[in-house]
Design an enzyme around this catalytic site. Structure first.
Site, mmCIF file in Angstrom:
data_model
loop_
_atom_site.group_PDB
_atom_site.id
_atom_site.type_symbol
_atom_site.label_atom_id
_atom_site.label_comp_id
_atom_site.label_asym_id
_atom_site.label_seq_id
_atom_site.Cartn_x
_atom_site.Cartn_y
_atom_site.Cartn_z
ATOM 1 N N TRP B 321 -7.705 -0.898 -23.816
ATOM 2 C CA TRP B 321 -9.139 -0.920 -23.471
ATOM 3 C C TRP B 321 -9.716 -2.323 -23.742
ATOM 4 O O TRP B 321 -10.586 -2.797 -23.014
ATOM 5 C CB TRP B 321 -9.876 0.117 -24.324
ATOM 6 C CG TRP B 321 -11.376 0.063 -24.189
ATOM 7 C CD1 TRP B 321 -12.134 0.688 -23.262
ATOM 8 C CD2 TRP B 321 -12.289 -0.663 -25.027
ATOM 9 N NE1 TRP B 321 -13.469 0.405 -23.461
ATOM 10 C CE2 TRP B 321 -13.588 -0.424 -24.539
ATOM 11 C CE3 TRP B 321 -12.153 -1.492 -26.143
ATOM 12 C CZ2 TRP B 321 -14.724 -0.972 -25.119
ATOM 13 C CZ3 TRP B 321 -13.282 -2.043 -26.720
ATOM 14 C CH2 TRP B 321 -14.549 -1.789 -26.216
ATOM 15 N N HIS B 322 -9.193 -2.989 -24.787
ATOM 16 C CA HIS B 322 -9.735 -4.298 -25.141
ATOM 17 C C HIS B 322 -9.440 -5.362 -24.086
ATOM 18 O O HIS B 322 -10.202 -6.301 -23.912
ATOM 19 C CB HIS B 322 -9.181 -4.760 -26.490
ATOM 20 C CG HIS B 322 -9.833 -4.078 -27.643
ATOM 21 N ND1 HIS B 322 -9.458 -2.827 -28.053
ATOM 22 C CD2 HIS B 322 -10.851 -4.459 -28.456
ATOM 23 C CE1 HIS B 322 -10.217 -2.470 -29.084
ATOM 24 N NE2 HIS B 322 -11.072 -3.437 -29.348
ATOM 25 N N GLY B 323 -8.319 -5.225 -23.424
ATOM 26 C CA GLY B 323 -8.007 -6.224 -22.412
ATOM 27 C C GLY B 323 -6.752 -5.858 -21.664
ATOM 28 O O GLY B 323 -5.879 -5.167 -22.193
#
Lengths: 400, 485
Positions: B321-323
């Site tokens: 989700w962060h990247g």
């Protein structure tokens, strides 16, 4: 709770009081010359103001269009590498001019990478005065100086950052900060002392911290000291505009070693795209103000429309080249400046250039020959150089 | 528009004044307009994206509520979640997926020329997509829908939390919009204190540490093992102060309008185990992952193996989700693994019967805090490295530490050689101060003096912060780290 009992508003009031106190005590102020990053501008300013420099009769100004050929010519002429940070005269021009007139003159090259007319104006207004007032300013301009759409405002250049410390620029605030947010930033800097002097104060604080840390944590002895090139490799974005001594050299060339490269064409396409007429007019206004200031001080301006290649000129929007040429001509006439129009001169061929705008040292030599010839024969230039000229002589010695 | 920009300095007070001068019934439309102005100031076209998703969720989710059959509810929920995730996938994971496909095809000898899509990641998409999914799932679980479109539209777009959270819960946020709050100076005082603290965390601490971290993670070969540990600690504090600073500004800005948004951090570096760390770090995300991923996967209701599987999947997806990059996936997977190891360790300790005793021991507690901090720091290497190659290089440096410590001399520390910028050697002094200050704040937290400091202390701190921020805020500060997610 009323506003008078709001902790935030009391804090704002106290902050205003602290700011006023700082303004009165000038705490953390550093000298204008004490700019923390040594850039092309910093080196040039330092040398210009140094006692050993004395008063130059000729000052060259312009962007890299002027800097590169003038310094490059000396590298060839003196047949040795020229350290760009410390070589600020044009030996070749001085000798050429002496040959033509018999008069020995001193020159100073204030050509700086990216220098705009706004920067040249600040140099003229704040530095070319009093004991340092030159007799002649040779200012070479190119279309980029007026049409650079990549430039957010005149305040964005390295020369501006350094030169604006030497005097009051508020009279030109509408030109320096044309957008609302730039203007707000400008006015805040005038109004809130620590904000306007944050460079001085942060540098003073950093120096104090550095001294304390050097004391507390001395640098361990190693056989591989950390150099400026190590620093550039490790964090390239830090102090990007800094130039160290013995780092930027102009090296001697021969016709065989000079090459042409049009790699900067892409960059110029971006610069010329979407011409901002406001930037254009503002920079023309700075040029006009530069000429006014010089004239008031008895300094003759030689304005040169610098040669550029057809390839570069063809990138300009239709009509802008003619407008640019016409503006320069009218401006030079109205301000009684000597105008040398080399913009589309047939005197320069493609093989005089190192890229689409910069003359190489061979082309630069041609340029300096033309300037020396014109200066040696121009009545207004010779009059300005004449030490017996009563009007100008009266101005010498720090009156302006 | 960045929180630490001049534009925000004009935007926030303008919206604040208009808000309090406007009758209550017009405040939501006003904030909605302001939030879209804020969002579209970057790329106007992406205003359509957030509006489109808002409209789609507003129109579709009520069908979940209306559906009488559970199966039908599930289908509509699945459709809604899929719609949100597809939009997120297109904008955030298209390049990542194509790269993965290309690499896979490359292994079998196929040279696939992937199309160039010219996709620019819309700011805040990961955050507002998660808010939409939360809304759909909560309605599926029986919570009421939001009937007023303007209220619903403001929920994901509310400008203080729009770009990087905290991830809000609609049941907490939307009811606040209906309370006809009257202006109080406390809102200004508390809000501005939070904003100033947030800016200070970002500008004075995080941005300065960023210089060291940037150099260390770009050229780990230039630094010794001990240097890399210090640089990794520096990143641990950089990301904390950067994100906590952002959250403070978001919470402070919300408070100026009388609205409360959730906290995101609770002294994460005093956590005594990784599970505790995740209760203290990015709380709005970790609780979202727990409620809408871990629990729907089965949570800890099944066997040990299933629980561990769910934990691993949750954390790995949380990492992604962060990247859209393998190093984020690796970071998430690492978090999953250390959480599983922690669970297993606790189970063993409980079985032996010494768990309670150990927890009571102060020495054990502090050793656990130090150990957990280092486990988290190793995780940060995956997070910060630009790719897995750098990650490997940094980790191998870190694991050379025992040898380096045995032959320790100050000359090993490259950071002591660098005197410009001075933050490099200063790290040796700053890091212990930051660590100790965490413990001091923890100690102060339940003291009345700290919870409600005297008036003069609050004013002095604010004036000091105003002075420091005025002087030390650079002309261009780096963006908040979490803006890229």
């Amino acid at each position: 709770m009323g506003i008078l009992r709001s902790k935030f508003f009391i804090s704002v009031a106290l902050f205003a009081a602290v700011s006023s106190l700082l303004a009165m005590t000038k705490l953390g102020n550093i000298a204008p010359t004490d700019y923390p990053i040594k850039t092309w501008t910093g080196w040039a300013v330092d040398e210009f103001l140094s006692d050993k420099q004395g008063r130059p009769q000729f000052v060259f100004m312009g962007s890299s269009l002027m800097l590169v050929p003038v310094a490059g010519v000396d590298a060839d002429y003196l047949n040795r590498p020229i350290d760009g940070s410390r070589h600020h005269n044009s030996q070749y021009f001085e000798d050429q001019f002496q040959q033509k007139t018999g008069q020995k003159v001193k020159t100073f090259n204030f050509g700086l990478p990216g220098e705009m007319p706004s920067d040249a104006f600040l140099i003229t207004k704040f530095l070319l005065k009093g004991e340092k007032r030159p007799d002649v300013i040779v200012y070479g301009v190119g279309p980029r100086d007026f049409m650079d759409s990549l430039l957010p405002s005149p305040a964005a250049t390295d020369p501006y950052q350094c030169l604006s410390r030497f005097g009051d620029v508020t009279s030109h605030r509408h030109l320096i900060a044309p957008e609302w947010d730039q203007r707000l930033n400008f006015e805040l800097a005038q109004l809130v002392y620590p904000y306007g002097h944050k460079l001085d104060m942060s540098v003073s604080a950093e120096r104090a911290v550095t001294a304390a840390i050097n004391e507390l944590l001395p640098k361990p002895q190693t056989n591989k000291p950390f150099t400026i090139s190590d620093r550039r490799r490790l964090f390239p974005s830090y102090k990007q505009t800094e130039i160290a001594a013995n780092e930027a050299f102009f090296r001697p060339t021969t016709p065989e070693t000079r090459t042409f490269d049009n790699a900067n064409l892409k960059e110029y396409k971006k610069r010329y795209a979407h011409l901002n007429w406001r930037t254009y007019c503002h920079q023309m206004k700075f040029l006009a103000d530069l000429m006014n200031t010089a004239r008031e001080r008895g300094t003759q301006v030689i304005l040169i429309s610098m040669p550029i290649t057809d390839i570069n000129r063809d990138l300009l929007e239709k009509g802008t080249w003619d407008s640019y040429k016409k503006c320069l001509k009218v401006l030079a006439q109205s301000k009684d400046a000597t105008f040398i129009d080399l913009g589309d001169s047939k005197q320069f061929a493609l093989n005089d250039f190192m890229d689409t705008v910069h003359l190489h040292s061979g082309g630069g030599m041609k340029l300096l020959d033309i300037i020396a010839e014109r200066a040696a024969t121009d009545r207004r230039v010779l009059s300005a150089l004449d030490p017996t000229n009563s009007h100008i002589a009266g101005l010498k010695g720090g009156q302006l | 528009m960045l929180f630490n920009s001049l534009q925000y300095l004009v935007f926030l007070p303008t919206v604040f004044l208009l808000f309090w001068l406007t009758p209550h019934r017009f405040r939501v439309p006003l904030l909605l307009v302001a939030s879209y102005v804020f969002y579209m100031s970057w790329r106007p076209i992406y205003g359509l994206l957030i509006f489109g998703l808002t409209l789609a969720n507003f129109l579709i989710v009520p069908f979940i509520e209306k559906a009488t059959e559970q199966k039908r509810k599930k289908v509509i929920l699945g459709f809604t979640v899929a719609l949100n995730l597809i939009v997120l996938a297109i904008f955030k994971y298209a390049y990542f997926t194509m790269d993965a496909v290309k690499a896979t095809l490359g292994v079998v000898g196929v040279d696939w020329k992937e199309p160039h899509l010219h996709i620019i990641l819309p700011l805040g998409i990961s955050f507002f997509v998660f808010e939409f999914i939360h809304y759909a799932i909560e309605v599926y679980r029986g919570k009421p829908v939001v009937k007023n479109f303007l209220d619903f539209a403001l929920f994901p777009s509310f400008f203080p939390t729009q770009i990087a959270g905290p991830i809000k819960r609609y049941q907490d946020f939307v009811p606040q919009l209906h309370i006809p709050v009257k202006f109080k100076w406390e809102y200004v005082d508390e809000g501005m204190q939070l904003i100033l603290m947030g800016l200070a965390k970002k500008v004075l601490i995080a941005d300065n540490l960023a210089l060291v971290v940037q150099a260390g993670f770009a050229h780990p070969e230039q630094f010794s093992s001990l240097d890399m540990w210090l640089i990794t600690y520096a990143f641990a504090f950089q990301i904390f102060f950067d994100f906590a600073g952002y959250t403070d500004i978001a919470r402070g800005s919300s408070l100026l309008f009388g609205y409360k948004v959730p906290i995101n951090f609770n002294l994460p570096y005093i956590a005594s185990n990784v599970s505790d760390f995740w209760r203290r770090w990015h709380i709005s995300l970790s609780t979202w992952l727990r409620d809408y991923l871990f629990i729907p996967l089965g949570g800890s209701r099944g066997s040990k193996w299933l629980t561990n599987r769910n934990l691993f999947i949750t954390m790995a997806l949380g990492g992604l989700w962060h990247g859209a990059a393998f190093h984020y996936l690796a970071w998430g997977a690492y978090q999953g693994i250390v959480l599983i190891l922690h669970r297993e360790y606790e189970a063993v300790m409980q079985k032996i019967g010494i768990h309670e005793k150990l927890l009571k021991s102060k020495v054990y507690h502090w050793a656990s805090v130090v150990f957990t901090f280092h486990v988290v720091c190793i995780g940060w290497v995956f997070f910060r490295a630009d790719d897995m190659k750098i990650c490997g290089a940094v980790l191998s440096k870190l694991f050379e530490a025992p040898t380096a410590l045995l032959n320790f001399s100050a000359s090993q520390l490259a950071i002591l050689q660098i005197r410009d910028p001075i933050i490099f050697p200063a790290l040796v002094l700053i890091l212990p101060v930051l660590m100790v200050s965490t413990f001091v704040i923890n100690w102060l937290n339940d003291k009345k003096f700290y919870q409600s400091p005297p008036w003069a202390v609050q004013v002095t701190v604010m004036v000091a912060l105003m002075c420091l921020l005025t002087i030390f805020t650079p002309d261009s500060s780096p963006r908040f780290i979490y803006f890229q997610f």
